[in-house]
Design a protein around this motif. Structure first.
Motif, PDB file in Angstrom:
ATOM      1  N   VAL A   7       0.826  -1.197   0.000  1.00 47.47           N
ATOM      2  CA  VAL A   7       0.000   0.000   0.000  1.00 47.47           C
ATOM      3  C   VAL A   7       0.864   1.251   0.000  1.00 47.47           C
ATOM      4  O   VAL A   7       0.545   2.247  -0.637  1.00 47.47           O
ATOM      5  N   GLN A  11      -1.649   1.912  -4.714  1.00 48.70           N
ATOM      6  CA  GLN A  11      -2.663   0.878  -4.857  1.00 48.70           C
ATOM      7  C   GLN A  11      -3.578   1.204  -6.027  1.00 48.70           C
ATOM      8  O   GLN A  11      -4.101   2.325  -6.129  1.00 48.70           O
ATOM      9  N   TYR A  27     -10.528  -1.284  -3.982  1.00 49.73           N
ATOM     10  CA  TYR A  27      -9.218  -1.837  -4.286  1.00 49.73           C
ATOM     11  C   TYR A  27      -9.343  -2.870  -5.403  1.00 49.73           C
ATOM     12  O   TYR A  27     -10.237  -3.712  -5.390  1.00 49.73           O
ATOM     13  N   SER A  29      -6.637  -5.155  -8.193  1.00 53.07           N
ATOM     14  CA  SER A  29      -5.303  -5.415  -8.745  1.00 53.07           C
ATOM     15  C   SER A  29      -5.377  -6.589  -9.709  1.00 53.07           C
ATOM     16  O   SER A  29      -5.200  -7.740  -9.324  1.00 53.07           O
ATOM     17  N   ALA A  57      -4.611  -2.977   4.634  1.00 56.89           N
ATOM     18  CA  ALA A  57      -3.768  -3.604   3.613  1.00 56.89           C
ATOM     19  C   ALA A  57      -3.765  -5.120   3.759  1.00 56.89           C
ATOM     20  O   ALA A  57      -3.780  -5.852   2.760  1.00 56.89           O
ATOM     21  N   GLU A  64      -7.956 -10.732  -2.098  1.00 58.74           N
ATOM     22  CA  GLU A  64      -7.646 -10.687  -3.532  1.00 58.74           C
ATOM     23  C   GLU A  64      -8.109 -11.923  -4.280  1.00 58.74           C
ATOM     24  O   GLU A  64      -8.637 -11.826  -5.388  1.00 58.74           O
TER      25      GLU A  64
END
Length: 358
Positions: A7, A11, A27, A29, A57, A64
């Motif tokens: 982070v 991010q 968030y 990714s 974080a 994820e």
């Protein structure tokens, strides 16, 4: 690379405008976040905003590879705005974000798709927001003492709710008043506190619709940020000078509140019907804002008793709620990797149970 380092280096994500002037950061990714049906909405405490709570974080990394998206929600009371805010206004803004996220995820769900869940998680004073969301009348009633900014919206049901570091602002200030500061003795602070309460009460008793700011030269002496304006109404709500007999809106977690008062707050969660699953409560074992005299385990038991007292089904998550050993208020220390793992493990296990709820 640790979660915190990731982070620190930036991010990727999506900034959503969920209402006029209000945003939430999702968030992301690599994975298309709209392909994830479930959503966690995180509400910080006093002074918090984006990237201000370290364990976020850790949660982001843990989520994820799951079907959950993480949203960090900014309210009008975020950062330095808390001194002019109220829990009532906060929960109406949270309600707008909950509805926005449901609408945002819905187009991706066909007939065979998993129905998306929404969980709200509060940190510190954000926990007051979450509990206030769950127990207060829906919509909030109209009365002469209500915040003039309220829209009296109907709040949507949420699938889960988490209180993390739910400490008492009133008891935290009491510690400061008893111990003094580097510049002021307890006697001097007592005088300043009395002066501020007197100003605030006299101002609020006028019944005007416009709030009044307290002198920064005095509020800063009590430990509040020197650059944060605090209104008379919010000050009285946070310090709750007539507690425990007559607690204010913000005084939800003090250890000396009566069982009758707990029935009016925790005890109303089930009957309001705004929570589909159970309530997860995580108290930090070394919370620096919790007075030493507070028996954390006993306090959680009182909250549990109040939550489940009038409910046909258990509302309190007895399996995963509890005290996080050796955890500070925000779990910010480099030596707190194990407490952060414990917190994340409990939250992830809680999510698995939420997914099973119809």
């Amino acid at each position: 690379m640790s979660a915190a380092t990731a982070v620190d280096k930036g991010q990727t994500g999506i900034l959503h405008r969920y209402s006029d002037g209000l945003v939430a950061f999702e968030y992301a990714s690599g994975t298309n976040p709209r392909s994830k049906p479930h959503s966690l909405l995180f509400i910080g405490g006093l002074g918090d905003g984006f990237f201000t709570v370290r364990f976020v974080a850790d949660l982001v990394v843990a989520l994820e590879s799951t079907s959950w998206s993480f949203f960090s929600v900014l309210l009008s009371s975020s950062y330095a705005g808390w001194g002019l805010g109220s829990l009532g206004k906060d929960i109406e803004e949270i309600a707008k974000c909950v509805q926005y996220v449901r609408n945002y995820k819905q187009p991706q769900q066909g007939e065979l798709s998993e129905v998306g869940k929404v969980v709200i998680m509060g940190h510190s004073t954000g926990s007051q927001d979450v509990l206030h969301y769950l127990y207060s009348p829906n919509p909030l009633p109209r009365n002469p003492q209500s915040d003039s900014c309220l829209q009296h919206l109907l709040r949507p049901v949420v699938d889960g709710a988490i209180l993390q570091a739910p400490v008492s602002d009133r008891e935290g200030l009491r510690v400061v008043l008893q111990s003094g500061t580097a510049t002021d003795s307890p006697a001097v602070l007592a005088g300043i506190y009395t002066q501020l309460v007197d100003i605030a009460k006299r101002t609020c008793s006028d019944g005007g619709s416009v709030d009044v700011l307290l002198p920064l030269s005095l509020t800063s002496r009590l430990g509040y940020p020197a650059d944060t304006a605090i209104s008379c109404r919010r000050f009285l709500s946070l310090v709750s000078p007539d507690s425990p007999e007559h607690p204010s809106e913000d005084d939800l977690f003090s250890s000396d509140l009566t069982d009758d008062r707990l029935q009016e707050t925790f005890g109303m969660v089930a009957s309001r019907g705004l929570l589909r699953s159970k309530l997860l409560v995580l108290y930090s074992g070394r919370d620096q804002f919790a007075p030493e005299w507070v028996d954390k385990a006993s306090l959680l038991q009182r909250w549990k008793n109040a939550t489940d007292n009038n409910s046909k089904e258990q509302v309190w998550d007895a399996k995963y709620s509890g005290v996080i050993s050796e955890a500070s208020h925000s779990l910010i220390g480099d030596e707190e990797e194990e407490p952060r793992r414990d917190l994340v493990a409990r939250v992830m296990a809680y999510f698995r149970n939420v997914e099973k709820c119809s």
